[in-house]
Design a protein around this motif. Sequence first.
Motif, PDB file in Angstrom:
ATOM      1  N   SER A 137     -10.709  -2.185  -5.561  1.00  9.51           N
ATOM      2  CA  SER A 137     -10.250  -0.977  -6.234  1.00  9.51           C
ATOM      3  C   SER A 137      -8.984  -0.437  -5.577  1.00  9.51           C
ATOM      4  O   SER A 137      -8.806  -0.515  -4.358  1.00  9.51           O
ATOM      5  CB  SER A 137     -11.351   0.085  -6.187  1.00  9.51           C
ATOM      6  OG  SER A 137     -10.860   1.326  -6.650  1.00  9.51           O
ATOM      7  N   THR A 138      -8.118   0.149  -6.409  1.00  8.56           N
ATOM      8  CA  THR A 138      -6.895   0.773  -5.906  1.00  8.56           C
ATOM      9  C   THR A 138      -7.052   2.293  -5.803  1.00  8.56           C
ATOM     10  O   THR A 138      -6.065   3.007  -5.662  1.00  8.56           O
ATOM     11  CB  THR A 138      -5.702   0.433  -6.812  1.00  8.56           C
ATOM     12  OG1 THR A 138      -6.002   0.824  -8.158  1.00  8.56           O
ATOM     13  CG2 THR A 138      -5.415  -1.059  -6.780  1.00  8.56           C
ATOM     14  N   MET A 157      -4.078   4.216  -0.366  1.00  8.86           N
ATOM     15  CA  MET A 157      -4.440   3.428  -1.561  1.00  8.86           C
ATOM     16  C   MET A 157      -3.630   2.128  -1.595  1.00  8.86           C
ATOM     17  O   MET A 157      -2.472   2.100  -1.179  1.00  8.86           O
ATOM     18  CB  MET A 157      -4.241   4.221  -2.851  1.00  8.86           C
ATOM     19  CG  MET A 157      -2.816   4.605  -3.172  1.00  8.86           C
ATOM     20  SD  MET A 157      -2.179   5.992  -2.196  1.00  8.86           S
ATOM     21  CE  MET A 157      -3.231   7.313  -2.754  1.00  8.86           C
ATOM     22  N   TRP A 158      -4.291   1.067  -2.069  1.00 11.67           N
ATOM     23  CA  TRP A 158      -3.609  -0.217  -2.265  1.00 11.67           C
ATOM     24  C   TRP A 158      -2.806  -0.151  -3.552  1.00 11.67           C
ATOM     25  O   TRP A 158      -3.294   0.335  -4.588  1.00 11.67           O
ATOM     26  CB  TRP A 158      -4.613  -1.363  -2.364  1.00 11.67           C
ATOM     27  CG  TRP A 158      -5.342  -1.655  -1.085  1.00 11.67           C
ATOM     28  CD1 TRP A 158      -6.646  -1.409  -0.809  1.00 11.67           C
ATOM     29  CD2 TRP A 158      -4.779  -2.249   0.092  1.00 11.67           C
ATOM     30  NE1 TRP A 158      -6.956  -1.805   0.462  1.00 11.67           N
ATOM     31  CE2 TRP A 158      -5.837  -2.329   1.047  1.00 11.67           C
ATOM     32  CE3 TRP A 158      -3.530  -2.712   0.439  1.00 11.67           C
ATOM     33  CZ2 TRP A 158      -5.647  -2.854   2.321  1.00 11.67           C
ATOM     34  CZ3 TRP A 158      -3.344  -3.234   1.713  1.00 11.67           C
ATOM     35  CH2 TRP A 158      -4.385  -3.312   2.644  1.00 11.67           C
ATOM     36  N   THR A 159      -1.573  -0.636  -3.536  1.00  9.95           N
ATOM     37  CA  THR A 159      -0.725  -0.659  -4.737  1.00  9.95           C
ATOM     38  C   THR A 159      -0.311  -2.065  -5.134  1.00  9.95           C
ATOM     39  O   THR A 159       0.365  -2.234  -6.147  1.00  9.95           O
ATOM     40  CB  THR A 159       0.552   0.180  -4.493  1.00  9.95           C
ATOM     41  OG1 THR A 159       1.275  -0.371  -3.386  1.00  9.95           O
ATOM     42  CG2 THR A 159       0.203   1.634  -4.206  1.00  9.95           C
ATOM     43  N   MET A 198      -4.386  -6.888  -6.279  1.00  8.36           N
ATOM     44  CA  MET A 198      -5.695  -6.301  -6.032  1.00  8.36           C
ATOM     45  C   MET A 198      -6.614  -6.383  -7.248  1.00  8.36           C
ATOM     46  O   MET A 198      -7.825  -6.532  -7.113  1.00  8.36           O
ATOM     47  CB  MET A 198      -5.545  -4.842  -5.600  1.00  8.36           C
ATOM     48  CG  MET A 198      -5.053  -4.690  -4.173  1.00  8.36           C
ATOM     49  SD  MET A 198      -6.091  -5.586  -3.004  1.00  8.36           S
ATOM     50  CE  MET A 198      -5.436  -5.057  -1.458  1.00  8.36           C
ATOM     51  N   LYS A 199      -6.033  -6.299  -8.435  1.00  9.77           N
ATOM     52  CA  LYS A 199      -6.892  -6.376  -9.618  1.00  9.77           C
ATOM     53  C   LYS A 199      -7.492  -7.762  -9.798  1.00  9.77           C
ATOM     54  O   LYS A 199      -8.518  -7.925 -10.459  1.00  9.77           O
ATOM     55  CB  LYS A 199      -6.096  -5.988 -10.866  1.00  9.77           C
ATOM     56  CG  LYS A 199      -4.898  -6.877 -11.163  1.00  9.77           C
ATOM     57  CD  LYS A 199      -4.129  -6.341 -12.359  1.00  9.77           C
ATOM     58  CE  LYS A 199      -2.873  -7.170 -12.636  1.00  9.77           C
ATOM     59  NZ  LYS A 199      -2.079  -6.627 -13.761  1.00  9.77           N
ATOM     60  N   PHE A 202       0.845  -1.193   0.000  1.00 11.59           N
ATOM     61  CA  PHE A 202       0.000   0.000   0.000  1.00 11.59           C
ATOM     62  C   PHE A 202       0.879   1.241   0.000  1.00 11.59           C
ATOM     63  O   PHE A 202       2.094   1.188   0.232  1.00 11.59           O
ATOM     64  CB  PHE A 202      -0.926   0.012   1.226  1.00 11.59           C
ATOM     65  CG  PHE A 202      -0.203   0.177   2.538  1.00 11.59           C
ATOM     66  CD1 PHE A 202       0.079   1.448   3.046  1.00 11.59           C
ATOM     67  CD2 PHE A 202       0.204  -0.929   3.273  1.00 11.59           C
ATOM     68  CE1 PHE A 202       0.740   1.603   4.244  1.00 11.59           C
ATOM     69  CE2 PHE A 202       0.873  -0.778   4.486  1.00 11.59           C
ATOM     70  CZ  PHE A 202       1.144   0.486   4.975  1.00 11.59           C
TER      71      PHE A 202
END
Length: 820
Positions: A606-607, A594-596, A600-601, A521
């Motif tokens: 959502s990022t 935000m998640w990086t 996550m995809k 993140f």
Amino acid sequence: MNAITFLRDLKFAFRSLARSKGLTATVVLTLALGIGANSAMFSVVRGVLLRPLANRDESRLIYIRQSARGIGAEDVAFSVPELQDLRERVKSLSALGDFSTIGFTMVGLGQPREVRAGVVGGSYFSVMGLHPVLGRLLGPHDDGPSAAGAAVLTYRFWTTGLKSDPTVLGKTIRLGERSATIVGVLQPSVPYPAETELFANVVTSPHHLSATMVTGRVHRMTELFARLAPGATVESARAELRAVHGAMLKEHPEDYPVNADFRIDAVLLREQIASRAKTVLLVLFAAAGLVFVIACSNVANLILARTVRREGELSVRAALGASTGALRRTLLAETVLLGGAGAAVGVLSARPMAAVLARYASRFSVRALDLTVDSSMLWVGAALAVVAALLLAFVPRLPSPGAPRGLGMASGGLRITGGANRRLRIFAITQIAACFVLLAGAGMLLKTLLALQAVETGFDTRHVLALNAPANAYGKTPDQVVGFYKEAIRRITDLPGVDRVAMGVVVPWRDAGNFGFGLQFSVEGRVRAPGEEDPRGRLRTVSPGFFAALGVPIVAGRDFNDADRRNGEPVVIVSQSLAQRVFPNQDAVNHHFMWTDPVMKFANISTEPRRIVGVVADVDDENVVPGPALTVYHPFEQVEIWGGRLFIHAHGDLYGLVTPVTRIIRRMSPDQVVERAATLEDIRAEVLTPDRLNTLVFGGFAAVALAIAVVGVAGVLAFSVSQRTREFGIRLAVGAEPRHLVTGVIAQGAAIAAVGVFAGAACGFALAKLAGSYFEAVRTPGAMVVVGSAAVLLAAAVVASVLPALRAARVDVMQALRSD
């Protein structure tokens, strides 16, 4: 020595031992204790570590594992692209089998239940070398998105959960959103890497069929097994795997960060299965061996003392021409009878001991679940009896025919020679030394357990009931799932005695490890240094009121509320450690997170930036000993819910709520699962059970050893007092105070204990260093444990010395002076 002569010796030995019933019973029971403990431990060690697997040609079956130690991940699963690369490039493996652990809500076999399933490809069972006991197993024709859903039951689930029902074949069950037909029952086998109720083909898991799963190299959730190709060895396969894996890292650098330190390894499956239990069982086996050493040392003292008492008889036999061999044969016949009787009693007691130890070992290895005791226990008992008999037969020093050496033939008085006295002391010191090692080990385990129990968790463990209630998402939209939990929370809150109810996705400690390693993140304004990786945190989904229900304080900002909806502003709450790390000397509230992480995809998360609305105190739901937890909490309306858990904060009888809560949920949805209700306090106690069992079992060995050692020291001192009867009489006659004699005898016992403690400390330290070079988990006890163990043994020696010391002080002066 012929058989007839030895049989005659056995008859003579039997009559001789029958005249010493007390000594015989003591020796037999002591040997039984040592032999029984070792026979039971050998059965468990053999069953868990040495027994062949049910898998065909198991010596060719390997387990492939990936690690990323740079991010603290010792065991990383594989993704579909990684699996495809290995299948295409590695030639030393004839076939690979894939296994993913998935939780399903199963409907169709009695009450709805939450099951753990292994989703496998068509090659899995042929690679594993397993067979069905009913029906068929999954094969290549069960692969692909167009295949019909099929499931194979595990033998344990079929026999225990379904009472071996043969009509189960052909039945259709629902696994989550998909249906499957039961096509077979697997033979009994070791459930690795996870204990499951069934195996299902890939089509039963929509997640496995998704494009992101098939193409995502970082979407890792598959365990790999393989068979060595003809002529290949584990070493050659490992070398080729590392070469291919190294090429993969170079081809896809974005998926294998340098800081993560990705590696690959391969080990025999049987070694992998036994790895967790190996150290524990071998240490306990060594403890059982020490008990045997202590038992034999104690018995050796008794045998030696008995031989000293029989000096007159042995001297007469030697004077009449009996050879040393004949005298030794007499002693051997006695020790064979004693060892045989001890082995018989020991083997009988070993069976229930093995059952208890098997239940203990099942905490560390699934192989112990179906452990059975076989004839090997008899052979171990017999072997130990022979060893004990031979050792004990050669303990006493015998007179030669021509030189009785002053053994008291004239007077028949008792004299213990210097050599016999030294051996008595050596055996007592040996007992103390071995006992010290066991006491120090038990003390270390007890200290660890007490420290674990005293740790503050941050949760209100006494007033929170947790239960698994994963929403039956069959035919439901995400909004309907959220609505189900909201209504369940509302209805349960109305029950008498209930204060608060909330929903989350992780039951502390019980669900540890289910969510893999942390996710990367970042926060607004943060700039990474060259080569630096984003920090990693845990993702948790919770409902409003979750923190209040579990007793976790909010230290800044606010809790989630009904305004935090699916289409509302994306928000999160973060743990205090995370806030302090990424916002040092600042208020984290209202900053953006935000998640990086690239995974996550694939997880449909959502990022986009999310506003931090609150900061909560650190709680660690993964580890019993909490550490700094970088945790990010999402409101349950903004993230897809996986595996819901309900948390009920109440006063009064928490378990009394299980029935009304189950009734409420089943009225809302008849197919809904409600399982595993327990208080957080009981869940933590369950997680600590292996540590508690370690302490209990090792402490039991230590207690038995201490009791035997105390008897040994008392025996040595009793015979020492007998030897010095005349000396004590003379000292009393010339005016010595009785208390001085008492002090001297007690000091003698303390000296024996001190030498034994020193010897035990030296040997224990050397053994710990040796074991540490083979097993990483072996530790040496701290100074407090060592001092405490030494104090216990010295105190026990003093107590053991009291009776012989009082006997010395009460010596009849006239009788002592008249003695030879």
